[in-house]
Write a protein that holds these residues in place. Sequence first.
Motif, mmCIF file in Angstrom:
data_model
loop_
_atom_site.group_PDB
_atom_site.id
_atom_site.type_symbol
_atom_site.label_atom_id
_atom_site.label_comp_id
_atom_site.label_asym_id
_atom_site.label_seq_id
_atom_site.Cartn_x
_atom_site.Cartn_y
_atom_site.Cartn_z
ATOM 1 N N ARG A 166 -13.475 -30.692 -11.329
ATOM 2 C CA ARG A 166 -14.075 -30.801 -12.517
ATOM 3 C C ARG A 166 -14.702 -29.413 -13.158
ATOM 4 O O ARG A 166 -14.767 -29.111 -14.167
ATOM 5 C CB ARG A 166 -15.382 -31.554 -12.329
ATOM 6 N N SER A 169 -0.386 -34.888 -20.145
ATOM 7 C CA SER A 169 -1.340 -34.860 -19.202
ATOM 8 C C SER A 169 -1.877 -33.220 -18.807
ATOM 9 O O SER A 169 -0.775 -32.349 -19.040
ATOM 10 C CB SER A 169 -1.061 -35.309 -17.879
ATOM 11 N N ARG A 170 -2.877 -32.982 -18.667
ATOM 12 C CA ARG A 170 -3.425 -31.770 -17.920
ATOM 13 C C ARG A 170 -3.085 -31.944 -16.292
ATOM 14 O O ARG A 170 -3.769 -32.874 -15.766
ATOM 15 C CB ARG A 170 -4.682 -31.216 -18.397
ATOM 16 N N GLU A 196 -4.755 -35.712 -15.528
ATOM 17 C CA GLU A 196 -5.401 -36.406 -16.497
ATOM 18 C C GLU A 196 -4.720 -36.436 -17.933
ATOM 19 O O GLU A 196 -4.478 -35.213 -18.281
ATOM 20 C CB GLU A 196 -6.835 -35.968 -16.531
ATOM 21 N N ARG A 197 -4.421 -37.584 -18.135
ATOM 22 C CA ARG A 197 -3.846 -37.947 -19.755
ATOM 23 C C ARG A 197 -4.629 -37.235 -20.713
ATOM 24 O O ARG A 197 -5.682 -37.652 -20.648
ATOM 25 C CB ARG A 197 -3.435 -39.234 -19.832
ATOM 26 N N GLN A 198 -4.283 -36.427 -21.590
ATOM 27 C CA GLN A 198 -4.948 -35.856 -22.571
ATOM 28 C C GLN A 198 -5.750 -36.910 -23.673
ATOM 29 O O GLN A 198 -6.764 -36.835 -24.277
ATOM 30 C CB GLN A 198 -4.361 -34.643 -23.259
ATOM 31 N N LYS A 199 -4.836 -37.654 -24.002
ATOM 32 C CA LYS A 199 -5.343 -38.901 -25.390
ATOM 33 C C LYS A 199 -6.541 -39.502 -24.846
ATOM 34 O O LYS A 199 -7.251 -39.739 -25.728
ATOM 35 C CB LYS A 199 -4.139 -39.334 -25.704
ATOM 36 N N ASP A 200 -6.534 -39.813 -23.685
ATOM 37 C CA ASP A 200 -7.681 -40.904 -23.089
ATOM 38 C C ASP A 200 -8.423 -40.428 -22.033
ATOM 39 O O ASP A 200 -9.075 -41.234 -21.488
ATOM 40 C CB ASP A 200 -7.127 -42.261 -23.114
ATOM 41 N N LYS A 201 -8.111 -39.361 -21.297
ATOM 42 C CA LYS A 201 -8.623 -39.052 -20.142
ATOM 43 C C LYS A 201 -8.437 -39.791 -18.835
ATOM 44 O O LYS A 201 -9.282 -39.763 -18.134
ATOM 45 C CB LYS A 201 -10.085 -38.639 -20.263
ATOM 46 N N VAL A 221 -6.976 -40.619 -15.321
ATOM 47 C CA VAL A 221 -6.601 -40.034 -14.269
ATOM 48 C C VAL A 221 -5.044 -40.689 -13.864
ATOM 49 O O VAL A 221 -4.996 -41.784 -13.529
ATOM 50 C CB VAL A 221 -7.524 -39.850 -13.041
ATOM 51 N N ASP A 234 -12.519 -29.180 -19.205
ATOM 52 C CA ASP A 234 -12.730 -30.693 -19.084
ATOM 53 C C ASP A 234 -13.374 -31.122 -17.722
ATOM 54 O O ASP A 234 -13.158 -30.265 -16.619
ATOM 55 C CB ASP A 234 -11.303 -31.175 -19.155
ATOM 56 N N PHE A 266 -13.329 -33.753 -14.699
ATOM 57 C CA PHE A 266 -12.240 -34.361 -14.033
ATOM 58 C C PHE A 266 -13.006 -35.396 -13.084
ATOM 59 O O PHE A 266 -14.105 -34.966 -12.328
ATOM 60 C CB PHE A 266 -11.357 -33.758 -13.479
#
Length: 158
Positions: A9, A41-42, A64-69, A71, A145, A147
């Motif tokens: 995180r 994703s990041r 972690e996908r960017q659009k909806d966070k 994992v 962000d 995580f």
Amino acid sequence: MPHSSCCCRFSDSYIVRVKAVVMTRDDSSGGWFPQEGGGISRVGVCKVMHPEGNGRSGFLIHGERQKDKLVVLECYVRKDLVYTKANPTFHHWKVDNRKFGLTFQSPADARAFDRGVRKAIEDLIEGSTTSSSTIHNEAELGDDDVFTSWETPQCQVN
């Protein structure tokens, strides 16, 4: 699946972070498919404490996908991880019987991620996970962000 707090995180626990589409391999069809419907994703390699609580640290590939966070990838890096650079923007790896891949946004992101994975494996082999070196790519934005992760010794996808 339950989530718990993870060392990932904090942005400074990453040795590399890039943007990519997380892929999974379907050996029955012989193809690679976007995980959880795809999307950027990041994805990073971060330093974490082993879940066994033995005080040792290791490395985790976290996506972690960017659009909806959501994992979409959690995978502990192991010394025997088989990492393949299939082409300049697609790399994949195998842990046990699971295969995962990343379609990178740029060759620079792919090179940075490759260096990060190799650094993590090198540190594991040498037994030194205390290195604070960070591998930067040309497109790193430096966001912070938050995580979450599953604490599991093998790769997991949501």
